[in-house]
Design an enzyme around this catalytic site. Structure first.
Site, PDB file in Angstrom:
ATOM      1  N   CYS A   1       0.857  -1.224  -0.058  1.00 52.46           N
ATOM      2  CA  CYS A   1      -0.001   0.090  -0.033  1.00 52.46           C
ATOM      3  C   CYS A   1       0.827   1.225   0.064  1.00 52.46           C
ATOM      4  O   CYS A   1       2.280   1.118   0.183  1.00 52.46           O
ATOM      5  CB  CYS A   1      -0.929   0.064   1.179  1.00 52.46           C
TER       6      CYS A   1
ATOM      7  N   SER B   1      -5.559  -4.366  -1.784  1.00 51.93           N
ATOM      8  CA  SER B   1      -6.477  -5.026  -1.007  1.00 51.93           C
ATOM      9  C   SER B   1      -5.770  -6.598  -0.783  1.00 51.93           C
ATOM     10  O   SER B   1      -5.966  -7.460  -1.897  1.00 51.93           O
ATOM     11  CB  SER B   1      -7.896  -5.169  -1.364  1.00 51.93           C
ATOM     12  N   ILE B   2      -5.594  -7.061   0.177  1.00 50.01           N
ATOM     13  CA  ILE B   2      -5.048  -8.410   0.504  1.00 50.01           C
ATOM     14  C   ILE B   2      -5.877  -9.170   1.523  1.00 50.01           C
ATOM     15  O   ILE B   2      -6.341 -10.263   1.111  1.00 50.01           O
ATOM     16  CB  ILE B   2      -3.584  -8.551   0.749  1.00 50.01           C
ATOM     17  N   ILE B   3      -6.053  -8.680   2.757  1.00 45.73           N
ATOM     18  CA  ILE B   3      -6.827  -9.117   3.665  1.00 45.73           C
ATOM     19  C   ILE B   3      -8.047  -8.236   4.145  1.00 45.73           C
ATOM     20  O   ILE B   3      -7.790  -7.080   4.174  1.00 45.73           O
ATOM     21  CB  ILE B   3      -6.154  -9.393   5.088  1.00 45.73           C
TER      22      ILE B   3
ATOM     23  N   ASN C   1       0.885   0.658   5.825  1.00 42.42           N
ATOM     24  CA  ASN C   1       1.392  -0.254   4.860  1.00 42.42           C
ATOM     25  C   ASN C   1       2.195  -1.455   5.216  1.00 42.42           C
ATOM     26  O   ASN C   1       2.875  -1.094   5.991  1.00 42.42           O
ATOM     27  CB  ASN C   1       2.215   0.545   3.821  1.00 42.42           C
ATOM     28  N   GLY C   2       1.477  -2.622   4.851  1.00 40.90           N
ATOM     29  CA  GLY C   2       2.063  -3.779   5.443  1.00 40.90           C
ATOM     30  C   GLY C   2       1.168  -4.879   5.599  1.00 40.90           C
ATOM     31  O   GLY C   2       0.157  -5.082   5.238  1.00 40.90           O
ATOM     32  N   GLU C   3       1.738  -5.974   6.341  1.00 34.11           N
ATOM     33  CA  GLU C   3       1.064  -7.088   6.967  1.00 34.11           C
ATOM     34  C   GLU C   3       1.597  -7.381   8.434  1.00 34.11           C
ATOM     35  O   GLU C   3       2.594  -7.429   8.475  1.00 34.11           O
ATOM     36  CB  GLU C   3       1.176  -8.159   5.900  1.00 34.11           C
TER      37      GLU C   3
ATOM     38  N   ARG D   1      -4.778   1.698  -1.233  1.00 33.37           N
ATOM     39  CA  ARG D   1      -4.925   0.270  -0.775  1.00 33.37           C
ATOM     40  C   ARG D   1      -4.450  -0.612  -1.990  1.00 33.37           C
ATOM     41  O   ARG D   1      -5.209  -0.523  -2.838  1.00 33.37           O
ATOM     42  CB  ARG D   1      -5.940   0.116   0.091  1.00 33.37           C
TER      43      ARG D   1
ATOM     44  N   ASP E   1      -6.150  -6.988   9.504  1.00 27.47           N
ATOM     45  CA  ASP E   1      -5.115  -6.804  10.518  1.00 27.47           C
ATOM     46  C   ASP E   1      -4.836  -5.536  10.741  1.00 27.47           C
ATOM     47  O   ASP E   1      -4.360  -5.127  12.071  1.00 27.47           O
ATOM     48  CB  ASP E   1      -3.618  -7.058   9.794  1.00 27.47           C
TER      49      ASP E   1
END
Length: 330
Positions: free
Chosen positions: A2, A56-58, A80-82, A54, A105
């Site tokens: 992101c 979008s992953i999760i 930005n991140g996971e 964004r 998350d």
């Protein structure tokens, strides 16, 4: 991936529209980092604006939209991140009474800040991240970066305005920013072919160093970056208490840790895959992915027509061995 951006300026009284438009312009320079969604959040009373792009992953729903406000209204984050262990943290928080409207998350991070504060939460997070967090109660801005520095964030003050962003181009489009080349950084670039951290190519703009947190009290008053994690301390701890097992036990421990690590990276609400070169690193990752997947893993290789540089043939053999859904691109 992101993109985040924002600013905090002394001169209050700017309209919400001006703050939102400026934050949006900054964030939109990062559309390549986040093509799926965009958002802004502003507080005209203090002259603060946060922007977000964004990928979008999760939780691809609106419940994952950013910037996001915490359930109690105290914190606002652009991130930005996971966080790879967010599900484990979420279960812990739910036992403590927290409730969630989505399953991102980001929402778990905000609940963590409510429960444990920023510093203690960072120690619990296992992931890659860079974020800006506005504390509406303390009227304080916080920037933080992951332990290894996988996710970038730049920051600095010029003419009474504090800027931050994932990339310099977002800061550069702010109408009050005047890009002035840092001659020392330029000399380093000519010598090393990159600008060493914590400097950037512009005067008064720095990179936040990995494993650090920065508190901004006012646009021109902020702390030195404070480390919350140290690679050197990790090495020293390992030297004081080295692994005592046999070679076989070491191999088993390494495999278990690799599997656990790779599995934590496979949490996604959209299709995922892996770049595969056929070398040891990427082949090992694909092996760990396929051993923990109930369907063929998507693998991708970029080939070259110049045979001296082409690794596609090796990647194809690895893909065939593990039975992946393989794609070659030339």
């Amino acid at each position: 991936m992101c993109g985040i951006a924002g600013f905090w300026r002394y001169s209050v009284g700017q309209s919400n529209d001006w703050l939102e438009n400026t934050a949006s312009q900054m964030a939109n320079t990062l559309v390549h980092r986040g093509p799926d969604d965009s958002g802004t959040w502003v507080d005209s009373e203090v002259g603060l604006a946060l922007g977000h792009r964004r990928l979008s992953i999760i939780d691809t729903s609106d419940a994952g939209h950013q910037p996001m406000v915490s359930a109690d209204g105290r914190y606002v984050i652009t991130y930005n991140g996971e966080i790879y262990n967010f599900q484990e943290i979420r279960r812990h928080l739910e036992k403590l009474g927290h409730r969630f409207r989505g399953h991102s998350d980001t929402e778990v991070m905000l609940a963590s800040f409510i429960e444990w504060g920023v510093g203690s939460s960072l120690e619990k997070f296992n992931g890659m991240f860079a974020f800006a967090l506005w504390d509406r109660q303390e009227r304080k801005l916080c920037l933080a970066r992951d332990r290894i520095g996988e996710k970038p964030i730049y920051y600095g003050t010029q003419n009474g305005t504090f800027f931050f962003a994932s990339e310099l181009k977002a800061i550069k489009v702010h109408p009050e920013f005047r890009p002035k080349i840092d001659r020392d950084a330029l000399a380093s670039f000519i010598r090393y072919s990159y600008v060493p951290s914590p400097h950037s190519i512009y005067q008064n703009i720095k990179k936040l160093q990995p494993g650090c947190i920065l508190f901004v009290i006012t646009p021109s008053d902020y702390s030195l970056p404070q480390p919350y994690w140290s690679l050197e301390e990790v090495f020293q701890a390992a030297l004081r208490d080295p692994f005592q097992g046999s070679d076989k036990e070491a191999i088993e421990e390494l495999e278990n840790r690799l599997k656990t690590t790779v599995k934590s990276r496979m949490v996604s609400d959209v299709p995922l895959g892996a770049f595969l070169s056929g070398g040891i690193d990427s082949s090992t990752i694909v092996a760990m992915m396929q051993s923990q997947s109930d369907r063929p893993v998507n693998t991708f290789t970029i080939g070259f027509h110049e045979q001296d540089f082409n690794e596609a043939v090796h990647a194809k053999k690895v893909a065939e061995h593990f039975g992946t859904n393989h794609t070659e691109l030339y």
